[in-house]
Design an enzyme around this catalytic site. Structure first.
Site, PDB file in Angstrom:
ATOM      1  N   HIS A  55      51.821  34.828  44.488  1.00 36.83           N
ATOM      2  CA  HIS A  55      50.995  33.699  44.812  1.00 36.83           C
ATOM      3  C   HIS A  55      51.381  32.435  44.572  1.00 36.83           C
ATOM      4  CE1 HIS A  55      47.027  36.467  44.046  1.00 36.83           C
ATOM      5  NE2 HIS A  55      47.455  36.547  45.356  1.00 36.83           N
ATOM      6  N   CYS A 110      54.584  44.641  39.379  1.00 39.70           N
ATOM      7  CA  CYS A 110      55.180  44.023  37.952  1.00 39.70           C
ATOM      8  C   CYS A 110      55.082  45.429  37.061  1.00 39.70           C
ATOM      9  CB  CYS A 110      54.405  42.891  37.690  1.00 39.70           C
ATOM     10  SG  CYS A 110      54.670  42.342  35.804  1.00 39.70           S
ATOM     11  N   HIS A 138      40.490  39.186  42.836  1.00 36.68           N
ATOM     12  CA  HIS A 138      42.050  38.905  42.683  1.00 36.68           C
ATOM     13  C   HIS A 138      42.624  40.352  42.949  1.00 36.68           C
ATOM     14  CE1 HIS A 138      45.649  38.172  40.410  1.00 36.68           C
ATOM     15  NE2 HIS A 138      45.394  36.976  40.652  1.00 36.68           N
ATOM     16  N   GLU A 140      45.464  41.754  41.775  1.00 35.96           N
ATOM     17  CA  GLU A 140      45.803  42.548  40.422  1.00 35.96           C
ATOM     18  C   GLU A 140      44.567  43.577  40.090  1.00 35.96           C
ATOM     19  OE1 GLU A 140      46.701  42.359  36.031  1.00 35.96           O
ATOM     20  OE2 GLU A 140      47.435  40.801  37.207  1.00 35.96           O
ATOM     21  N   SER A 237      46.125  32.922  39.782  1.00 34.97           N
ATOM     22  CA  SER A 237      45.337  32.942  38.438  1.00 34.97           C
ATOM     23  C   SER A 237      46.216  32.255  37.401  1.00 34.97           C
ATOM     24  CB  SER A 237      45.076  34.434  38.180  1.00 34.97           C
ATOM     25  OG  SER A 237      44.239  34.744  37.002  1.00 34.97           O
ATOM     26  N   ASN A 238      47.301  32.798  36.936  1.00 36.96           N
ATOM     27  CA  ASN A 238      47.850  32.040  35.921  1.00 36.96           C
ATOM     28  C   ASN A 238      47.871  30.565  35.907  1.00 36.96           C
ATOM     29  OD1 ASN A 238      50.915  31.523  36.086  1.00 36.96           O
ATOM     30  ND2 ASN A 238      50.518  32.960  37.482  1.00 36.96           N
ATOM     31  N   SER A 279      54.547  31.927  39.323  1.00 37.83           N
ATOM     32  CA  SER A 279      55.024  32.241  40.656  1.00 37.83           C
ATOM     33  C   SER A 279      55.669  31.075  41.138  1.00 37.83           C
ATOM     34  CB  SER A 279      53.902  32.515  41.423  1.00 37.83           C
ATOM     35  OG  SER A 279      53.073  33.642  40.795  1.00 37.83           O
TER      36      SER A 279
END
Length: 328
Positions: A55, A110, A138, A140, A237-238, A279
């Site tokens: 992302h 991942c 999301h 993931e 997200s992170n 990312s």
């Protein structure tokens, strides 16, 4: 936005760079897979990536210029081509669709996301109802939910726990999205354990090392500065979690590049913090530093909380190619 008129080359600011920041091992692996695939299949096969490989807008646009085609559905890939799964992982149904096609598939999921997939499958096989702590929609989360045919309960916040319908409180397990806020997730896990004392789960071990390290460093960084810029895309997200954490202590802005910096925000600022989501490439951080240097005196320093040494191997075929043609 940065073209607001503000330049004071006599003004000195301290710019503190968070370490670690930027690429995690899973992102580095995914990008390396795509770049190696470009070389390996050069002039022989078209390379498609299902969804954004990671992302980050800069990375996606860069790979597009190298000939990669990003698609949203498997059927958009032409027969005889290469299909790469993104770092976020995909559902079993997507893998089954790809198997029915004449496609060479490379999985860039991942390894830490794959670990969560295996946990979900194991719990389901053992007869447990599975709760996934994460954000609906999301990539993931969609991939993790799609690992089993049994419905997975998604919990996004504390209120969701009150609405859960459980078949057997003694056969209940949870897993988590890897890029969540450690602090918020702990609160949710604590409430789940209080409501369902026999629930099984990995505590916070599903949240990846890089996510935890960047959050820990960002919290400390925010205590030391007047403003924090987080390099990262809005759908990361992170990166969003880093903005939220920094925003508890000080002004925090999630930006794709230096072009989004409003210099008027820096009028009374003496300390600027910079970090980057998992990312975001470090070139974006360097561009911010260069931009700030054009408008003020910059004194650089680092804030290093923990060192990272984790690496993940690329798939064997690409690894052999790399060793043969790209010796380190």
């Amino acid at each position: 936005m940065h073209n607001a008129i503000y330049t004071d080359l006599q003004k000195e600011v301290e710019v503190i760079l968070a370490r670690p920041r930027g690429f995690c091992a899973g992102v580095s692996r995914a990008i390396e897979i795509v770049k190696l695939a470009i070389e390996y299949y050069k002039d022989t096969k078209t390379i498609y990536v299902l969804h954004e490989i990671v992302h980050n807008k800069y990375i996606v646009e860069t790979l597009k210029t190298m000939g990669v085609i990003f698609i949203d559905k498997v059927d958009q890939a032409q027969d005889g081509s290469v299909l790469i799964y993104s770092a976020h992982g995909v559902s079993k149904s997507i893998k089954q669709l790809a198997e029915l096609r004449d496609l060479e598939v490379i999985d860039a999921t991942c390894p830490l996301v794959n670990k969560v997939h295996k946990e979900v499958q194991l719990y389901d096989k053992s007869g447990y109802q599975v709760i996934l702590i994460g954000h609906k929609g999301h990539r993931e989360v969609e991939g993790t939910v799609g690992q089993i045919s049994t419905p997975v309960i998604i919990v996004q916040n504390l209120n969701d726990i009150d609405k859960i319908e459980i078949f057997d409180p003694d056969k209940l397990a949870y897993v988590t999205q890897t890029t969540l806020s450690v602090d918020d997730t702990k609160v949710i896990i604590d409430k789940l354990k209080k409501k369902f004392p026999n629930i099984k789960g990995p505590d916070l071990k599903d949240i990846c090392y890089a996510t935890q390290n960047r959050q820990t460093t960002t919290k400390r960084l925010a205590e030391l500065v007047d403003i924090v810029f987080i390099l990262g895309s809005k759908n990361s997200s992170n990166s969003n979690r880093l903005k939220e954490l920094a925003g508890i202590q000080t002004q925090a802005f999630l930006i794709d590049s230096y072009k989004e910096i409003d210099l008027n925000l820096l009028n009374d600022i003496t300390k600027i913090g910079i970090t980057a989501g998992a990312s975001a490439p470090d070139i974006l951080v360097q561009q911010v530093i260069d931009f700030l240097k054009q408008h003020m005196k910059v004194k650089l320093s680092d804030l290093e909380i923990v060192q990272e040494s984790v690496t993940f191997n690329v798939p064997r075929q690409l690894r052999q190619y790399k060793e043969q043609y790209n010796p380190i």
